[in-house]
Design an enzyme around this catalytic site. Structure first.
Site, PDB file in Angstrom:
ATOM      1  N   ASP A 358      17.221   6.294 -41.304  1.00 39.47           N
ATOM      2  CA  ASP A 358      16.391   6.068 -40.301  1.00 39.47           C
ATOM      3  C   ASP A 358      17.204   6.349 -38.856  1.00 39.47           C
ATOM      4  OD1 ASP A 358      18.611   3.400 -41.030  1.00 39.47           O
ATOM      5  OD2 ASP A 358      17.641   2.453 -39.735  1.00 39.47           O
ATOM      6  N   GLU A 359      16.300   6.078 -38.456  1.00 38.94           N
ATOM      7  CA  GLU A 359      16.489   6.067 -36.721  1.00 38.94           C
ATOM      8  C   GLU A 359      17.146   7.221 -36.394  1.00 38.94           C
ATOM      9  OE1 GLU A 359      15.691   1.107 -35.769  1.00 38.94           O
ATOM     10  OE2 GLU A 359      17.981   2.278 -35.873  1.00 38.94           O
TER      11      GLU A 359
END
Length: 582
Positions: A358-359
């Site tokens: 993620d991210e």
């Protein structure tokens, strides 16, 4: 006056009817007779199956007997059940609970050639780490009103544990009227059920993944706190403890062969999970090692593998400080990451392993000279490098028999090849689950708009006072009850939903406030994930309309259940049963 009178009447009415079974079993039938627990009450395993009970099942039996007598929970009615005292004087008394296996769970089977194959009852700890779709948690329970033996029947030790959990929640306590003059059997008070007989036929979960995630990187949580979480999860039949053990802020995990990561990445030498600590926890849970993002702290020990370490302003290079990501285009960093993941995965019994994803911050790589040089040398784009990195790390885990778990961006935002059995955790919005399911991946619901327990505390990044956090407002227990796990899904897509989990990111949480933040909200979603596919199916409630009667009934149930777990939250237990990954 009429408006105020109605909810008061409903409160008195529904509280009198509520029971503290959590989650509510399917196919529950109850009576209205009182039933005492005999001072000589015992729980026995039926040896007629030819199988011997594993030690962790025997431990669960001992815990159940202990807690039934020691919880001392009064009913949530005026007088805390004092009105039951007269009826209890003539009530039947239960002396025995028998645990038995289904007829097909026998010690030997006859093969086609006439030979026999011997079987054994697997420990709970083994059943609990089977593939998420292969576990058997089903049980049946019968508690007669006349005092004849109660029976729990299941086809696995894990199913017997689930039945014991339900049985334990049936009982309440009244203190002895006069302890000084009480007979020997009454000196501890009276433990009793008020809805006998109880019949539960084939109770089993709607979803196998009923979880809670704890972040131990932003703030460190001692092992005893984590084990207390596991104990409490067991009381509501939650099945998955997701341990987000490391992140950019700290690396408190000891990994064989890479001890320097914890030595230089933990907040202090006292805030490290040793290999022994890990084994005591992951016997029923497993870890997530986030890659390639959320890895800034690795630079403390291995700076050659981290792009843009500590870059400023951090907001341009990371979602929260400090900035830093694995140099995914570097073959040396890929091999380094494979070695780390493989080293820890070999020590874990669980079948799932989280690798994050993620991210990922693109600018961090664009501004990192080493990454740009690696990309130029290989002729690959950043997405291609991410795909190669993912193939290597996931491939190593799959060779160790692990199912990989990723955050939703790996499916929705990046062009990477993932195995069909990859499990995808949907967190940004509940609306994104349908997009993941349409791509054919298994889904775990963890939507920030329903299940993020840290929301509602206000903003904490930056210098501006009075700002909200990105996921405000506070996520109430009522909100969790309205979540529909099959919203916007076709029947084929619905079969890909494994369940869901509540999450606590620990920027503003610590051992000092862990329990009141997590409980009872984390337990609320455990009920619909056990007994229903859609909101309102667990009982006759009016969700998602949340009519007054239903809200008040659930509120009474939440209060009563929380009183029960509050007794556990102030006690340390050494045995912890029935949890898994990812």
């Amino acid at each position: 006056m009429k408006f105020s009178f109605i909810p008061i009447y409903l409160t008195l009415h529904v509280v009198g009817l509520v029971n503290a079974l959590w989650p509510i079993p399917r196919n529950l039938e109850t009576g209205d007779s009182l039933l005492r627990l005999s001072p000589s009450f015992d729980i026995q395993f039926d040896a007629g199956s030819g199988l011997s009970p594993p030690q962790d099942l025997l431990d669960a039996i001992s815990r159940t007997k202990h807690r039934i007598w020691s919880d001392k929970l009064g009913r949530l009615v005026v007088g805390r059940g004092e009105g039951d005292r007269e009826g209890l004087e003539s009530a039947a008394s239960l002396s025995l609970l028998t645990l038995t296996l289904d007829s097909h769970s026998q010690s030997t089977t006859t093969n086609d050639d006439g030979s026999s194959t011997s079987h054994r009852l697997l420990p709970i700890s083994v059943e609990a780490v089977k593939d998420i779709g292969a576990r058997s948690e089903e049980y049946s329970l019968k508690v007669p009103a006349d005092g004849s033996p109660a029976v729990i029947q299941a086809n696995s030790s894990l199913g017997l544990l689930r039945g014991l959990t339900t049985f334990e929640q049936l009982w309440y306590w009244l203190p002895a009227r006069d302890a000084g003059n009480a007979d020997e059997g009454d000196v501890r008070g009276v433990v009793y059920a008020h809805q006998a007989p109880v019949v539960i036929e084939r109770d089993y979960p709607a979803f196998p993944y009923r979880g809670f995630m704890l972040d131990t990187a932003r703030n460190f949580f001692p092992v005893d706190d984590i084990k207390r979480v596991l104990d409490t999860m067991s009381l509501v039949k939650m099945s998955v403890f997701h341990w987000h053990v490391v992140d950019s802020q700290s690396f408190p995990l000891t990994i064989p062969g890479f001890e320097e990561l914890a030595q230089k990445g933990a907040y202090s030498s006292e805030e490290i999970y040793t290999s022994s600590d890990v084994q005591s926890i992951v016997k029923y849970a497993a870890e997530e090692i986030d890659t390639p993002g959320h890895t800034a702290v690795i630079a403390n020990a291995y700076p050659e593998h981290i792009a843009c370490p500590g870059a400023t302003p951090w907001s341009q290079y990371a979602n929260e400080p400090p900035a830093g990501q694995l140099r995914l285009a570097s073959s040396a960093t890929t091999n380094f990451t494979v070695s780390i993941l493989s080293s820890i995965a070999r020590t874990l019994p669980s079948t799932m392993f989280g690798t994050g994803g993620d991210e990922i911050n693109v600018k961090c790589y664009q501004k990192d000279p080493n990454t740009q040089e690696d990309l130029k040398r290989s002729g690959a784009t950043l997405e291609k490098a991410l795909d190669s990195f993912t193939q290597s790390t996931h491939g190593a885990l799959r060779q160790l028999g692990k199912k990989v778990v990723v955050w939703q961006e790996m499916v929705l935002d990046h062009r990477v090849s993932l195995a069909n059995d990859t499990i995808v955790t949907v967190w940004i919005s509940s609306k994104h689950a349908a997009k993941v399911a349409k791509k054919g991946f298994r889904v775990v619901h963890a939507p920030s708009d329903y299940f993020y327990l840290d929301c509602g505390g206000g903003g904490w990044i930056g210098n501006s006072a009075g700002m909200n956090s990105w996921c405000d407002p506070f996520k109430s227990w009522q909100k969790a009850y309205t979540f529909d796990p099959l919203a916007r899904l076709s029947s084929a897509e619905a079969s890909l939903v494994l369940g869901g989990q509540q999450l606590l990111w620990a920027e503003q949480a610590s051992p000092e406030n862990l329990d009141p933040i997590v409980w009872p909200r984390a337990a609320v979603s455990a009920e619909p994930q056990w007994c229903a596919l859609r909101p309102g199916q667990c009982d006759s409630g009016g969700l998602p309309s949340m009519v007054w009667g239903f809200v008040l009934q659930k509120l009474a149930k939440v209060i009563e259940w929380y009183k029960r777990i509050a007794l556990l939250l102030t006690t340390k237990y050494s045995e912890h049963i029935g949890f898994n990954e990812p």
